[in-house]
Structure formats: structure tokens, C-alpha cells
Design a protein around this motif. Sequence first.
Motif, mmCIF file in Angstrom:
data_model
loop_
_atom_site.group_PDB
_atom_site.id
_atom_site.type_symbol
_atom_site.label_atom_id
_atom_site.label_comp_id
_atom_site.label_asym_id
_atom_site.label_seq_id
_atom_site.Cartn_x
_atom_site.Cartn_y
_atom_site.Cartn_z
ATOM 1 N N LYS A 1 0.833 -1.207 0.000
ATOM 2 C CA LYS A 1 0.000 0.000 0.000
ATOM 3 C C LYS A 1 0.868 1.258 0.000
ATOM 4 O O LYS A 1 0.482 2.296 0.563
ATOM 5 N N GLU A 2 2.037 1.149 -0.614
ATOM 6 C CA GLU A 2 2.940 2.293 -0.670
ATOM 7 C C GLU A 2 2.425 3.301 -1.691
ATOM 8 O O GLU A 2 1.976 2.934 -2.771
ATOM 9 N N LYS A 3 2.470 4.563 -1.325
ATOM 10 C CA LYS A 3 1.966 5.609 -2.205
ATOM 11 C C LYS A 3 2.987 5.873 -3.303
ATOM 12 O O LYS A 3 4.051 6.436 -3.060
ATOM 13 N N ILE A 4 2.653 5.447 -4.508
ATOM 14 C CA ILE A 4 3.539 5.628 -5.656
ATOM 15 C C ILE A 4 3.027 6.804 -6.483
ATOM 16 O O ILE A 4 1.875 6.817 -6.913
ATOM 17 N N ARG A 5 3.870 7.789 -6.664
ATOM 18 C CA ARG A 5 3.491 8.985 -7.409
ATOM 19 C C ARG A 5 3.993 8.887 -8.852
ATOM 20 O O ARG A 5 4.880 8.083 -9.157
ATOM 21 N N PRO A 6 3.437 9.701 -9.747
ATOM 22 C CA PRO A 6 3.850 9.628 -11.165
ATOM 23 C C PRO A 6 5.350 9.789 -11.367
ATOM 24 O O PRO A 6 5.938 9.159 -12.249
ATOM 25 N N HIS A 7 6.007 10.633 -10.543
ATOM 26 C CA HIS A 7 7.430 10.859 -10.776
ATOM 27 C C HIS A 7 8.274 9.628 -10.457
ATOM 28 O O HIS A 7 9.394 9.499 -10.947
ATOM 29 N N HIS A 8 7.742 8.689 -9.629
ATOM 30 C CA HIS A 8 8.464 7.440 -9.387
ATOM 31 C C HIS A 8 8.516 6.601 -10.664
ATOM 32 O O HIS A 8 9.563 6.045 -11.019
ATOM 33 N N TYR A 9 7.359 6.499 -11.353
ATOM 34 C CA TYR A 9 7.334 5.755 -12.614
ATOM 35 C C TYR A 9 8.200 6.439 -13.670
ATOM 36 O O TYR A 9 8.897 5.781 -14.446
ATOM 37 N N ILE A 10 8.156 7.768 -13.707
ATOM 38 C CA ILE A 10 8.951 8.497 -14.689
ATOM 39 C C ILE A 10 10.444 8.255 -14.456
ATOM 40 O O ILE A 10 11.214 8.041 -15.396
ATOM 41 N N ALA A 11 10.857 8.265 -13.179
ATOM 42 C CA ALA A 11 12.264 8.015 -12.864
ATOM 43 C C ALA A 11 12.688 6.624 -13.330
ATOM 44 O O ALA A 11 13.776 6.449 -13.900
ATOM 45 N N CYS A 12 11.829 5.625 -13.090
ATOM 46 C CA CYS A 12 12.166 4.264 -13.522
ATOM 47 C C CYS A 12 12.217 4.150 -15.037
ATOM 48 O O CYS A 12 13.086 3.468 -15.592
ATOM 49 N N LEU A 13 11.289 4.813 -15.731
ATOM 50 C CA LEU A 13 11.300 4.784 -17.194
ATOM 51 C C LEU A 13 12.555 5.458 -17.740
ATOM 52 O O LEU A 13 13.133 5.002 -18.734
ATOM 53 N N ILE A 14 12.983 6.544 -17.096
ATOM 54 C CA ILE A 14 14.234 7.196 -17.501
ATOM 55 C C ILE A 14 15.400 6.228 -17.333
ATOM 56 O O ILE A 14 16.270 6.115 -18.193
ATOM 57 N N GLY A 15 15.413 5.495 -16.198
ATOM 58 C CA GLY A 15 16.487 4.544 -15.955
ATOM 59 C C GLY A 15 16.499 3.405 -16.959
ATOM 60 O O GLY A 15 17.565 3.019 -17.467
#
Length: 313
Positions: free
Chosen positions: A110-124
Motif C-alpha cells: 500500500k505504498e503511495k507511488i506517485r507519477p514521478h516514481h514511474y517516470i524516474a524508472c522509465l528514464i532509468g
Amino acid sequence: MKNSALLVRTALGPAIGGTLFYVAGHYLPPTPYWDSFLRVLPAGLVLLAIRPALPRGDWWWRSLVLGTLNMGLFTLFLLISAQRLPGGVAATLNATSSLVAIAVASVVLKEKIRPHHYIACLIGVSGVALLVLRSSASLDAIGVLAGIGSASSMGVGSVLARKWGRPEGVHSLTTAGWTLLGAAVVLLPLSLIFEGAPPSFSGKQLAGLAWAAFVVGALGFALFLSGVQRLPVSQSAPLPLMNPVTAALLGWLAVGEKLTAWQALGGVLVCTAILLVANPNLLGRFFTKPEPAKATAPAPIPADDTQQVASSS
């Protein structure tokens, strides 16, 4: 930055793991199953010799599950994808474990995942693709499924490591030792089935196995697991992307491989992704709604001024 020291220590684990590509290509025999087994067994025994303790209660089966996901199944699927796909494709598929981890964490933890977390992973992941992909890469269905399997195994294993943490009063080296031995239990029968009896090793190959076991297996995995058990998954998920960065740099420095401008850009993107999750304010402010300003009551009139107003009326 909060957790920055822990984040750096945790990132050292995958960075050390990146040396395994060079060691496997120049020092290890072509027996990947036995190589994997002989990497995790001595590493687990050494860690338990440093911090000895037996699992208690649920930790018998938890160690087996974590070992299977983070080392056993992960290694098996990674080997299959590496055998059936170009190395760049396999590495890029494996890099998607960061996306798997944050997606699973949002459900399991139930961790709060924000859009910038996904964006950071996609950048990586994009950075890894620039580092290792080649235009001549071809695809194989079984290899692609195996690559997805390795990413899923590592992603789910990282989330469970965070969920279960470690028993109270038990050192992180101990839980890492349990996990490595759990992986050894899974890899031993696979080694016997697919490669038969263990091979004989030359002195050079034994040196490679020693590095793989004690530096990559014991030190690298202990650093990574200790951090994963404590960091939010949204911060730890992109850290395995350091693995191909180290592999590319080592190939450039030790083997003389040509490092193109696109590959250099890929390394920068991976480091940028890790920096973004270490300091979410760099990107998160663009996706976070500003809080409305709170209304403030007017300041009271000082007593002397009140008296002056009353006398003038």
C-alpha cells in the motif's frame, strides 16, 4: 537528503554486481548453473560464519522464498534470456524489474507511488537501453518471456524483502546468509539436472568464482538486501540499474570496448533516475498540487491604539 547515505550503500550492491559480467566472460567456465550455485553457497556460509544464527519460525520458509525469487528463479530466467537473446535485449528486459517493484509495492505494501516514481524508472530503463541495445538485436519469444520472468522475480522479491524486513535482533548479514543458502537449495537440483556432475576448475576459474562468491555474492548482495529491507520500494527499485552501468564502464576500462556518446548518455540517464528517487522534490513538485494558503485572522489592535481610538470617539 533523507536516506541518502543508505541509498548510496544500497546502490553499491548492484554496482559491485556489474563486475560479474566481466568475470563470467573471462574467468568462469561455461557452466552457468554450477557457477550460480557455487556463487551463492560459499557467500551464504561466509555471512553466517560472521553472524551465526539459525532461522526461527516463519523465517525458514521466508528465506527459501526470498532466495528463490532474488537469486534462484531470477538467475534461472536470466540465464535462459541471455542464452536466447542478445545481451542488450536481456539486460533491458531485466531492467524493467524497477517498474515491477513499484507496481507490486503499491498493492502489497500500500505504498503511495506517485507519477514521478514511474517516470524516474522509465528514464532509468531508457538509459539501460542506450547502454546495451544494438540495432541488430533480434527477439525470441521464449527469451522474451524469460526476461520478463527474471524482472518479475527480482521485482516481487524486492517487495517481499521490504515487507518482511528482518527479525528483531537479527543482523542484516544473517538474513542475507539465509537468503543465499535458500537460493543454493533451489540451484543445486537444477545444476544436477541440466549440467550433471560439477566440473573441474582451473586456478584462474577458481579466482573468478572467489570474486563472484565473496565480493559479488557476500558483500554486494548483503549491501543490497540490507537497504531494500529498510528503504521505501519507490527509492530502492531503480538501484539495480547500476548493474549494467558498471558492466559497461568495466568493459570500456578493462577490455578496451568503445564507449559511444549514446552509451555515455545512457549512463547519465541511469544516474539521473537514481538521483530523482533520492530527492523526489526535483521532479515531484511538478506532479504535486500545491496546498491552498490557509486564511489568517487579522492581527489584534495593540492596547495603546485601542485606548487612543476610544478616547477620540
